[in-house]
Design a protein around this motif. Structure first.
Motif, PDB file in Angstrom:
ATOM      1  N   GLY A  75      -4.046  -5.034  11.116  1.00 34.26           N
ATOM      2  CA  GLY A  75      -4.883  -5.551  10.263  1.00 34.26           C
ATOM      3  C   GLY A  75      -3.951  -5.161   8.707  1.00 34.26           C
ATOM      4  N   ILE A  76      -4.283  -6.049   7.915  1.00 32.93           N
ATOM      5  CA  ILE A  76      -3.616  -5.888   6.728  1.00 32.93           C
ATOM      6  C   ILE A  76      -4.636  -5.917   5.260  1.00 32.93           C
ATOM      7  N   ASP A  77      -4.114  -5.664   4.264  1.00 26.25           N
ATOM      8  CA  ASP A  77      -4.923  -5.593   2.808  1.00 26.25           C
ATOM      9  C   ASP A  77      -5.180  -7.197   2.558  1.00 26.25           C
ATOM     10  N   GLY A  78      -4.356  -7.865   3.222  1.00 24.41           N
ATOM     11  CA  GLY A  78      -4.552  -9.202   3.039  1.00 24.41           C
ATOM     12  C   GLY A  78      -6.102  -9.862   3.417  1.00 24.41           C
ATOM     13  N   SER A  79      -6.296  -9.169   4.432  1.00 23.84           N
ATOM     14  CA  SER A  79      -7.950  -9.523   4.968  1.00 23.84           C
ATOM     15  C   SER A  79      -8.950  -9.324   3.689  1.00 23.84           C
ATOM     16  N   GLU A  80      -8.567  -8.582   2.786  1.00 23.13           N
ATOM     17  CA  GLU A  80      -9.621  -8.269   1.944  1.00 23.13           C
ATOM     18  C   GLU A  80      -9.495  -9.289   0.555  1.00 23.13           C
ATOM     19  N   PHE A  81      -8.401  -9.821   0.568  1.00 32.56           N
ATOM     20  CA  PHE A  81      -8.424 -10.866  -0.389  1.00 32.56           C
ATOM     21  C   PHE A  81      -8.980 -12.168   0.088  1.00 32.56           C
ATOM     22  N   VAL A  82      -8.687 -12.634   1.156  1.00 31.40           N
ATOM     23  CA  VAL A  82      -9.187 -13.706   1.895  1.00 31.40           C
ATOM     24  C   VAL A  82     -10.652 -13.885   1.834  1.00 31.40           C
ATOM     25  N   ASP A  87       3.529 -19.258 -16.442  1.00 32.49           N
ATOM     26  CA  ASP A  87       2.073 -19.697 -17.166  1.00 32.49           C
ATOM     27  C   ASP A  87       0.931 -19.157 -16.364  1.00 32.49           C
ATOM     28  N   PHE A  88       1.162 -18.002 -15.630  1.00 32.14           N
ATOM     29  CA  PHE A  88       0.196 -17.374 -14.800  1.00 32.14           C
ATOM     30  C   PHE A  88       0.285 -15.765 -15.257  1.00 32.14           C
ATOM     31  N   ASN A  89      -0.516 -15.023 -14.867  1.00 28.25           N
ATOM     32  CA  ASN A  89      -0.400 -13.573 -15.065  1.00 28.25           C
ATOM     33  C   ASN A  89       0.215 -13.017 -13.772  1.00 28.25           C
ATOM     34  N   LEU A  90       1.024 -11.955 -13.713  1.00 29.82           N
ATOM     35  CA  LEU A  90       1.630 -11.360 -12.554  1.00 29.82           C
ATOM     36  C   LEU A  90       1.269  -9.950 -12.614  1.00 29.82           C
ATOM     37  N   VAL A  91       0.431  -9.474 -11.620  1.00 26.97           N
ATOM     38  CA  VAL A  91       0.071  -8.054 -11.371  1.00 26.97           C
ATOM     39  C   VAL A  91       0.569  -7.674 -10.093  1.00 26.97           C
ATOM     40  N   GLY A  92       1.259  -6.654  -9.851  1.00 26.98           N
ATOM     41  CA  GLY A  92       1.631  -6.041  -8.682  1.00 26.98           C
ATOM     42  C   GLY A  92       0.801  -4.850  -8.371  1.00 26.98           C
ATOM     43  N   VAL A  93       0.119  -4.571  -7.293  1.00 26.93           N
ATOM     44  CA  VAL A  93      -0.659  -3.583  -6.957  1.00 26.93           C
ATOM     45  C   VAL A  93      -0.157  -2.735  -5.867  1.00 26.93           C
ATOM     46  N   ALA A  94      -0.370  -1.604  -6.113  1.00 27.35           N
ATOM     47  CA  ALA A  94       0.063  -0.535  -4.622  1.00 27.35           C
ATOM     48  C   ALA A  94      -1.199   0.157  -4.470  1.00 27.35           C
ATOM     49  N   ALA A  95      -1.826  -0.261  -3.287  1.00 28.50           N
ATOM     50  CA  ALA A  95      -2.968   0.221  -2.717  1.00 28.50           C
ATOM     51  C   ALA A  95      -3.227   1.404  -2.117  1.00 28.50           C
ATOM     52  N   ALA A  96      -4.130   2.281  -2.295  1.00 25.80           N
ATOM     53  CA  ALA A  96      -4.441   3.302  -1.887  1.00 25.80           C
ATOM     54  C   ALA A  96      -5.025   3.093  -0.163  1.00 25.80           C
ATOM     55  N   HIS A 116       0.868  -1.281  -0.018  1.00 22.03           N
ATOM     56  CA  HIS A 116      -0.069   0.042  -0.196  1.00 22.03           C
ATOM     57  C   HIS A 116       0.761   1.337   0.111  1.00 22.03           C
ATOM     58  N   VAL A 117       0.285   2.449  -0.461  1.00 21.88           N
ATOM     59  CA  VAL A 117       1.064   3.646  -0.891  1.00 21.88           C
ATOM     60  C   VAL A 117       0.871   4.474   0.006  1.00 21.88           C
ATOM     61  N   GLY A 150      -8.936   1.487   6.809  1.00 20.38           N
ATOM     62  CA  GLY A 150      -9.468   0.341   6.407  1.00 20.38           C
ATOM     63  C   GLY A 150      -9.380  -0.179   5.178  1.00 20.38           C
ATOM     64  N   CYS A 151      -8.151  -0.409   4.734  1.00 23.28           N
ATOM     65  CA  CYS A 151      -8.018  -1.273   3.609  1.00 23.28           C
ATOM     66  C   CYS A 151      -8.893  -0.872   2.242  1.00 23.28           C
ATOM     67  N   ARG A 152      -9.397   0.338   2.241  1.00 23.30           N
ATOM     68  CA  ARG A 152     -10.371   1.001   1.384  1.00 23.30           C
ATOM     69  C   ARG A 152      -9.664   0.550  -0.044  1.00 23.30           C
ATOM     70  N   GLY A 153      -8.625   1.040  -0.330  1.00 23.88           N
ATOM     71  CA  GLY A 153      -8.007   0.684  -1.749  1.00 23.88           C
ATOM     72  C   GLY A 153      -8.129  -0.764  -2.158  1.00 23.88           C
ATOM     73  N   ALA A 154      -7.752  -1.803  -1.250  1.00 26.61           N
ATOM     74  CA  ALA A 154      -7.685  -3.144  -1.611  1.00 26.61           C
ATOM     75  C   ALA A 154      -9.061  -3.751  -1.761  1.00 26.61           C
ATOM     76  N   LYS A 155     -10.201  -2.924  -1.231  1.00 29.93           N
ATOM     77  CA  LYS A 155     -11.491  -3.268  -1.753  1.00 29.93           C
ATOM     78  C   LYS A 155     -11.849  -3.282  -3.112  1.00 29.93           C
TER      79      LYS A 155
END
Length: 358
Positions: free
Chosen positions: A300-307, A205-214, A68-69, A219-224
Protein backbone atom coordinates in the motif's frame (compact mmCIF):
# COMPACT_ATOMS: atom_id res chain seq x y z
CA UNK A 1 22.71 18.16 -9.72
CA UNK A 2 25.93 16.24 -10.32
CA UNK A 3 26.01 12.49 -9.75
CA UNK A 4 28.30 12.94 -6.75
CA UNK A 5 25.80 15.36 -5.18
CA UNK A 6 22.92 12.95 -5.72
CA UNK A 7 24.85 10.07 -4.20
CA UNK A 8 25.83 12.19 -1.20
CA UNK A 9 22.17 13.14 -0.65
CA UNK A 10 21.07 9.49 -0.83
CA UNK A 11 23.81 8.50 1.62
CA UNK A 12 22.73 11.12 4.17
CA UNK A 13 19.06 10.18 3.88
CA UNK A 14 19.77 6.46 4.17
CA UNK A 15 22.00 6.88 7.21
CA UNK A 16 19.54 9.18 8.99
CA UNK A 17 17.48 7.50 11.70
CA UNK A 18 13.74 7.96 11.47
CA UNK A 19 11.32 5.08 12.02
CA UNK A 20 7.60 5.80 11.87
CA UNK A 21 6.61 8.37 14.48
CA UNK A 22 10.23 9.38 15.18
CA UNK A 23 11.21 11.10 11.92
CA UNK A 24 12.76 14.26 13.47
CA UNK A 25 16.30 13.60 12.22
CA UNK A 26 15.14 12.95 8.66
CA UNK A 27 12.74 15.90 8.63
CA UNK A 28 15.53 18.23 9.79
CA UNK A 29 17.76 16.92 7.01
CA UNK A 30 15.05 17.48 4.37
CA UNK A 31 14.36 21.02 5.57
CA UNK A 32 18.01 22.05 5.85
CA UNK A 33 18.90 20.63 2.44
CA UNK A 34 15.85 22.03 0.62
CA UNK A 35 15.80 25.60 1.91
CA UNK A 36 18.33 26.64 -0.76
CA UNK A 37 15.83 26.09 -3.59
CA UNK A 38 12.33 26.01 -2.07
CA UNK A 39 10.08 27.47 0.58
CA UNK A 40 10.23 24.59 3.01
CA UNK A 41 8.90 23.80 6.45
CA UNK A 42 7.94 20.81 8.58
CA UNK A 43 4.81 20.51 10.68
CA UNK A 44 4.58 19.05 14.17
CA UNK A 45 4.02 15.57 12.74
CA UNK A 46 7.31 15.80 10.76
CA UNK A 47 5.58 16.11 7.39
CA UNK A 48 7.83 18.28 5.18
CA UNK A 49 6.45 20.72 2.58
CA UNK A 50 8.61 22.05 -0.29
CA UNK A 51 6.99 24.85 -2.30
CA UNK A 52 8.45 25.79 -5.67
CA UNK A 53 9.66 29.45 -5.64
CA UNK A 54 7.40 30.47 -8.54
CA UNK A 55 4.18 29.25 -6.91
CA UNK A 56 1.45 31.85 -6.71
CA UNK A 57 -2.02 32.20 -5.20
CA UNK A 58 -3.17 33.23 -8.68
CA UNK A 59 -2.52 29.73 -10.05
CA UNK A 60 -5.59 27.53 -9.84
CA UNK A 61 -4.11 24.03 -10.13
CA UNK A 62 -1.62 22.31 -7.81
CA UNK A 63 0.57 19.31 -8.55
CA UNK A 64 1.80 17.52 -5.45
CA UNK A 65 4.81 15.17 -5.48
CA UNK A 66 4.72 12.82 -2.50
CA UNK A 67 7.29 10.63 -0.80
CA UNK A 68 7.56 9.52 2.81
CA UNK A 69 10.36 10.16 5.29
CA UNK A 70 9.74 7.30 7.71
CA UNK A 71 11.03 3.76 7.45
CA UNK A 72 10.16 0.51 9.18
CA UNK A 73 11.61 0.15 12.64
CA UNK A 74 10.88 -1.23 16.08
CA UNK A 75 9.92 0.19 19.46
CA UNK A 76 10.73 -0.95 22.99
CA UNK A 77 7.70 -2.53 24.64
CA UNK A 78 9.31 -3.62 27.92
CA UNK A 79 12.58 -4.66 29.55
CA UNK A 80 12.87 -8.31 30.57
CA UNK A 81 14.23 -9.15 34.05
CA UNK A 82 17.53 -10.30 32.47
CA UNK A 83 18.00 -6.90 30.79
CA UNK A 84 16.99 -7.94 27.29
CA UNK A 85 14.51 -5.84 25.33
CA UNK A 86 11.08 -6.99 24.26
CA UNK A 87 9.98 -5.00 21.21
CA UNK A 88 7.14 -4.61 18.72
CA UNK A 89 7.19 -3.57 15.07
CA UNK A 90 6.82 -0.11 13.58
CA UNK A 91 5.70 -1.23 10.14
CA UNK A 92 5.94 -4.78 8.86
CA UNK A 93 8.96 -7.08 9.13
CA UNK A 94 9.42 -10.74 8.29
CA UNK A 95 10.60 -11.90 11.75
CA UNK A 96 13.25 -14.24 10.33
CA UNK A 97 14.94 -11.25 8.66
CA UNK A 98 15.62 -9.71 12.06
CA UNK A 99 17.56 -12.56 13.63
CA UNK A 100 21.21 -11.85 14.51
CA UNK A 101 20.99 -8.30 13.10
CA UNK A 102 22.56 -5.28 14.78
CA UNK A 103 20.06 -2.62 15.82
CA UNK A 104 20.30 0.78 17.52
CA UNK A 105 18.00 1.98 20.32
CA UNK A 106 17.58 5.70 20.98
CA UNK A 107 17.72 6.03 24.76
CA UNK A 108 16.06 8.63 26.95
CA UNK A 109 19.06 10.98 26.53
CA UNK A 110 18.90 10.76 22.73
CA UNK A 111 21.98 8.52 22.46
CA UNK A 112 21.96 5.53 20.11
CA UNK A 113 22.80 2.26 21.88
CA UNK A 114 23.82 -0.76 19.82
CA UNK A 115 22.17 -4.12 20.44
CA UNK A 116 21.81 -7.50 18.79
CA UNK A 117 18.57 -9.27 17.92
CA UNK A 118 18.83 -12.57 19.75
CA UNK A 119 17.04 -15.92 19.70
CA UNK A 120 17.48 -19.07 21.76
CA UNK A 121 20.66 -20.80 20.51
CA UNK A 122 20.01 -24.07 18.61
CA UNK A 123 21.95 -25.98 21.28
CA UNK A 124 19.09 -25.39 23.71
CA UNK A 125 16.18 -25.91 21.30
CA UNK A 126 14.04 -29.01 21.14
CA UNK A 127 13.54 -30.58 17.73
CA UNK A 128 10.01 -29.18 17.74
CA UNK A 129 11.29 -25.66 18.50
CA UNK A 130 13.77 -25.85 15.63
CA UNK A 131 10.91 -26.50 13.20
CA UNK A 132 8.67 -23.71 14.45
CA UNK A 133 8.43 -20.51 12.37
CA UNK A 134 10.06 -17.50 14.02
CA UNK A 135 7.71 -14.87 15.41
CA UNK A 136 8.41 -11.47 16.95
CA UNK A 137 7.64 -12.94 20.38
CA UNK A 138 10.62 -15.30 19.95
CA UNK A 139 13.01 -12.35 19.58
CA UNK A 140 14.71 -9.98 22.01
CA UNK A 141 17.43 -7.38 21.71
CA UNK A 142 20.55 -7.97 23.78
CA UNK A 143 22.38 -4.76 24.74
CA UNK A 144 25.06 -6.51 26.77
CA UNK A 145 23.46 -6.17 30.19
CA UNK A 146 22.43 -8.77 32.75
CA UNK A 147 19.49 -7.11 34.50
CA UNK A 148 16.56 -4.80 33.84
CA UNK A 149 18.06 -2.31 36.28
CA UNK A 150 21.30 -2.16 34.28
CA UNK A 151 19.44 -1.60 30.99
CA UNK A 152 17.21 1.07 32.48
CA UNK A 153 19.67 2.86 34.79
CA UNK A 154 23.01 2.50 33.00
CA UNK A 155 21.82 2.62 29.38
CA UNK A 156 18.65 4.66 30.04
CA UNK A 157 16.52 2.48 27.77
CA UNK A 158 12.84 2.24 28.60
CA UNK A 159 9.40 1.58 27.15
CA UNK A 160 8.75 3.74 24.07
CA UNK A 161 12.34 4.09 22.85
CA UNK A 162 12.58 3.76 19.04
CA UNK A 163 14.80 1.16 17.37
CA UNK A 164 16.42 1.24 13.90
CA UNK A 165 18.85 -0.98 11.96
CA UNK A 166 22.50 -0.36 12.80
CA UNK A 167 23.46 -0.11 9.14
CA UNK A 168 25.97 2.12 7.34
CA UNK A 169 25.28 3.10 3.71
CA UNK A 170 27.77 1.89 1.06
CA UNK A 171 28.32 2.62 -2.63
CA UNK A 172 29.37 -0.42 -4.63
CA UNK A 173 31.20 1.49 -7.35
CA UNK A 174 31.87 -1.31 -9.84
CA UNK A 175 28.20 -2.30 -9.90
CA UNK A 176 26.99 1.33 -9.56
CA UNK A 177 24.70 0.05 -6.81
CA UNK A 178 23.91 1.52 -3.39
CA UNK A 179 23.56 -0.64 -0.28
CA UNK A 180 21.88 0.69 2.84
CA UNK A 181 18.86 0.90 5.10
CA UNK A 182 15.57 2.77 4.76
CA UNK A 183 15.44 2.94 0.95
CA UNK A 184 11.69 2.59 1.51
CA UNK A 185 11.34 5.47 1.19
CA UNK A 186 14.45 7.60 1.56
CA UNK A 187 15.26 6.82 -2.08
CA UNK A 188 11.90 8.31 -3.09
CA UNK A 189 12.58 11.30 -0.85
CA UNK A 190 15.97 11.76 -2.55
CA UNK A 191 14.21 11.72 -5.94
CA UNK A 192 11.69 14.30 -4.73
CA UNK A 193 14.40 16.63 -3.41
CA UNK A 194 16.53 16.22 -6.55
CA UNK A 195 13.62 16.99 -8.86
CA UNK A 196 12.50 19.99 -6.81
CA UNK A 197 16.06 21.36 -6.92
CA UNK A 198 16.33 20.89 -10.69
CA UNK A 199 12.87 22.39 -11.33
CA UNK A 200 13.36 25.37 -9.02
CA UNK A 201 13.77 27.92 -11.84
CA UNK A 202 10.89 26.66 -14.00
CA UNK A 203 7.69 28.66 -14.19
CA UNK A 204 4.63 26.43 -14.54
CA UNK A 205 1.01 27.52 -14.93
CA UNK A 206 0.25 25.39 -11.85
CA UNK A 207 1.71 25.31 -8.35
CA UNK A 208 4.26 22.62 -7.58
CA UNK A 209 4.50 21.31 -4.01
CA UNK A 210 6.75 18.49 -2.82
CA UNK A 211 5.70 16.65 0.31
CA UNK A 212 7.73 14.17 2.34
CA UNK A 213 5.16 12.62 4.65
CA UNK A 214 5.54 10.95 8.03
CA UNK A 215 4.18 7.61 9.27
CA UNK A 216 3.46 5.93 5.93
CA UNK A 217 4.55 2.53 7.23
CA UNK A 218 1.90 2.53 9.96
CA UNK A 219 -1.13 3.43 7.88
CA UNK A 220 -0.31 6.43 5.63
CA UNK A 221 -1.11 8.72 8.55
CA UNK A 222 1.01 11.64 7.38
CA UNK A 223 -0.58 11.58 3.94
CA UNK A 224 -4.00 11.97 5.53
CA UNK A 225 -2.74 15.32 6.84
CA UNK A 226 -0.70 16.54 3.86
CA UNK A 227 -3.39 16.00 1.24
CA UNK A 228 -5.81 18.17 3.23
CA UNK A 229 -3.22 20.91 3.68
CA UNK A 230 -2.01 21.01 0.08
CA UNK A 231 -5.37 20.25 -1.60
CA UNK A 232 -3.77 18.98 -4.82
CA UNK A 233 -5.46 18.86 -8.21
CA UNK A 234 -3.18 16.00 -9.26
CA UNK A 235 -0.52 13.93 -7.49
CA UNK A 236 2.55 11.78 -8.10
CA UNK A 237 3.51 9.31 -5.39
CA UNK A 238 7.22 8.41 -5.33
CA UNK A 239 8.12 5.11 -3.69
CA UNK A 240 10.98 2.77 -3.10
CA UNK A 241 9.23 -0.32 -4.46
CA UNK A 242 10.12 -3.93 -3.63
CA UNK A 243 12.03 -5.53 -6.50
CA UNK A 244 10.92 -8.99 -7.60
CA UNK A 245 13.79 -9.82 -9.97
CA UNK A 246 15.62 -12.18 -7.61
CA UNK A 247 12.88 -14.77 -7.14
CA UNK A 248 10.33 -14.59 -10.01
CA UNK A 249 10.53 -15.87 -13.59
CA UNK A 250 11.63 -13.28 -16.13
CA UNK A 251 8.18 -13.01 -17.71
CA UNK A 252 6.69 -11.98 -14.35
CA UNK A 253 9.31 -9.45 -13.23
CA UNK A 254 7.56 -6.10 -12.78
CA UNK A 255 10.07 -4.18 -10.64
CA UNK A 256 13.67 -5.13 -11.38
CA UNK A 257 17.13 -3.66 -10.95
CA UNK A 258 18.38 -1.74 -14.03
CA UNK A 259 14.89 -1.86 -15.58
CA UNK A 260 14.01 1.74 -14.81
CA UNK A 261 11.17 3.24 -12.79
CA UNK A 262 8.08 1.18 -12.04
CA UNK A 263 4.67 2.62 -12.93
CA UNK A 264 2.29 0.90 -10.54
CA UNK A 265 -1.16 0.16 -11.91
CA UNK A 266 -2.56 -1.40 -8.75
CA UNK A 267 -1.89 -2.68 -5.26
CA UNK A 268 -4.18 -3.59 -2.37
CA UNK A 269 -4.78 0.07 -1.50
CA UNK A 270 -4.54 1.89 -4.82
CA UNK A 271 -5.47 1.92 -8.50
CA UNK A 272 -3.64 4.47 -10.66
CA UNK A 273 -5.69 7.00 -12.59
CA UNK A 274 -5.65 5.36 -16.05
CA UNK A 275 -5.47 8.65 -17.97
CA UNK A 276 -2.58 10.00 -15.92
CA UNK A 277 -0.90 6.59 -16.11
CA UNK A 278 -1.19 6.62 -19.92
CA UNK A 279 0.36 10.12 -19.95
CA UNK A 280 3.30 8.87 -17.86
CA UNK A 281 3.83 5.87 -20.17
CA UNK A 282 3.88 8.14 -23.22
CA UNK A 283 6.45 10.37 -21.52
CA UNK A 284 8.72 7.40 -20.81
CA UNK A 285 8.43 6.24 -24.40
CA UNK A 286 8.89 9.75 -25.79
CA UNK A 287 12.19 10.24 -23.94
CA UNK A 288 13.42 6.63 -24.24
CA UNK A 289 13.38 6.02 -20.51
CA UNK A 290 13.15 2.34 -19.54
CA UNK A 291 10.20 1.51 -17.30
CA UNK A 292 8.09 -1.36 -16.03
CA UNK A 293 4.45 -1.60 -15.02
CA UNK A 294 3.23 -3.47 -11.97
CA UNK A 295 0.02 -5.01 -10.71
CA UNK A 296 0.61 -5.97 -7.09
CA UNK A 297 -1.31 -8.33 -4.82
CA UNK A 298 0.16 -6.77 -1.68
CA UNK A 299 1.43 -3.48 -0.34
CA UNK A 300 0.00 0.00 0.00
CA UNK A 301 1.13 3.59 -0.60
CA UNK A 302 0.39 7.20 0.32
CA UNK A 303 -1.29 7.54 -3.07
CA UNK A 304 -4.29 5.68 -1.70
CA UNK A 305 -5.09 8.72 0.46
CA UNK A 306 -5.00 11.09 -2.51
CA UNK A 307 -7.36 8.98 -4.59
CA UNK A 308 -10.03 9.01 -1.89
CA UNK A 309 -9.55 12.75 -1.28
CA UNK A 310 -11.89 14.28 -3.86
CA UNK A 311 -10.75 11.74 -6.47
CA UNK A 312 -7.33 13.31 -7.08
CA UNK A 313 -5.78 11.77 -10.24
CA UNK A 314 -2.72 9.95 -8.90
CA UNK A 315 0.07 7.77 -10.21
CA UNK A 316 2.85 5.93 -8.39
CA UNK A 317 6.39 6.08 -9.77
CA UNK A 318 8.62 3.58 -8.00
CA UNK A 319 12.37 3.02 -7.73
CA UNK A 320 13.26 -0.71 -7.52
CA UNK A 321 14.65 -1.74 -4.14
CA UNK A 322 15.91 -5.26 -3.45
CA UNK A 323 15.24 -6.63 0.05
CA UNK A 324 12.93 -3.96 1.42
CA UNK A 325 11.98 -3.99 5.09
CA UNK A 326 15.31 -5.51 6.12
CA UNK A 327 18.54 -4.01 7.45
CA UNK A 328 20.01 -3.84 3.94
CA UNK A 329 18.46 -2.81 0.65
CA UNK A 330 20.00 -2.43 -2.82
CA UNK A 331 19.27 0.29 -5.37
CA UNK A 332 20.92 0.79 -8.76
CA UNK A 333 21.90 4.40 -9.35
CA UNK A 334 20.66 4.29 -12.95
CA UNK A 335 17.17 3.36 -11.71
CA UNK A 336 17.21 6.37 -9.39
CA UNK A 337 18.44 8.67 -12.15
CA UNK A 338 15.91 7.41 -14.70
CA UNK A 339 13.13 7.92 -12.17
CA UNK A 340 14.14 11.54 -11.59
CA UNK A 341 14.41 12.11 -15.35
CA UNK A 342 10.94 10.68 -15.98
CA UNK A 343 9.48 12.69 -13.11
CA UNK A 344 10.90 15.94 -14.46
CA UNK A 345 9.65 15.25 -18.01
CA UNK A 346 6.16 14.50 -16.72
CA UNK A 347 6.04 17.73 -14.74
CA UNK A 348 7.49 19.91 -17.50
CA UNK A 349 5.09 18.51 -20.11
CA UNK A 350 2.00 18.94 -17.94
CA UNK A 351 -0.08 22.11 -17.96
CA UNK A 352 -3.36 23.22 -16.41
CA UNK A 353 -5.34 22.19 -19.48
CA UNK A 354 -3.96 18.64 -19.45
CA UNK A 355 -4.53 18.40 -15.70
CA UNK A 356 -8.17 19.43 -16.14
CA UNK A 357 -8.68 16.76 -18.79
CA UNK A 358 -7.22 13.84 -16.82
Amino acid sequence: MKKSEKIELIEKLSNANGPSGFEDEVADLVVNYSKAFSKVHADQMNNCYLEQPNNSAKKVKTLMIDSHVDAVGLIVQAIRPNGMIKFVELGHWVPANLTAEKMKIRNLDGEWITGLVATKPPHFMTEAEKKQPITIDHLSIDVGTTSAEETEKLLKISTGCPIVPDTEWQYLEKQDVMLGKAFDNRIGTAALITAMAELADDNFDFNLVGVAAAQEEVGCRGAKVTVRKVKPSIAICLEGCPADDTFTPDWLIQTGMHRGPMLRDMDTSFIANPHFQAFAVKEAQKYNIPYTRAVRTGGGIDGSEFVVYEGVPTICVGIPVRYEHTNYGMVAFDDFNNTVELLEHIIRDLDSKIISEL
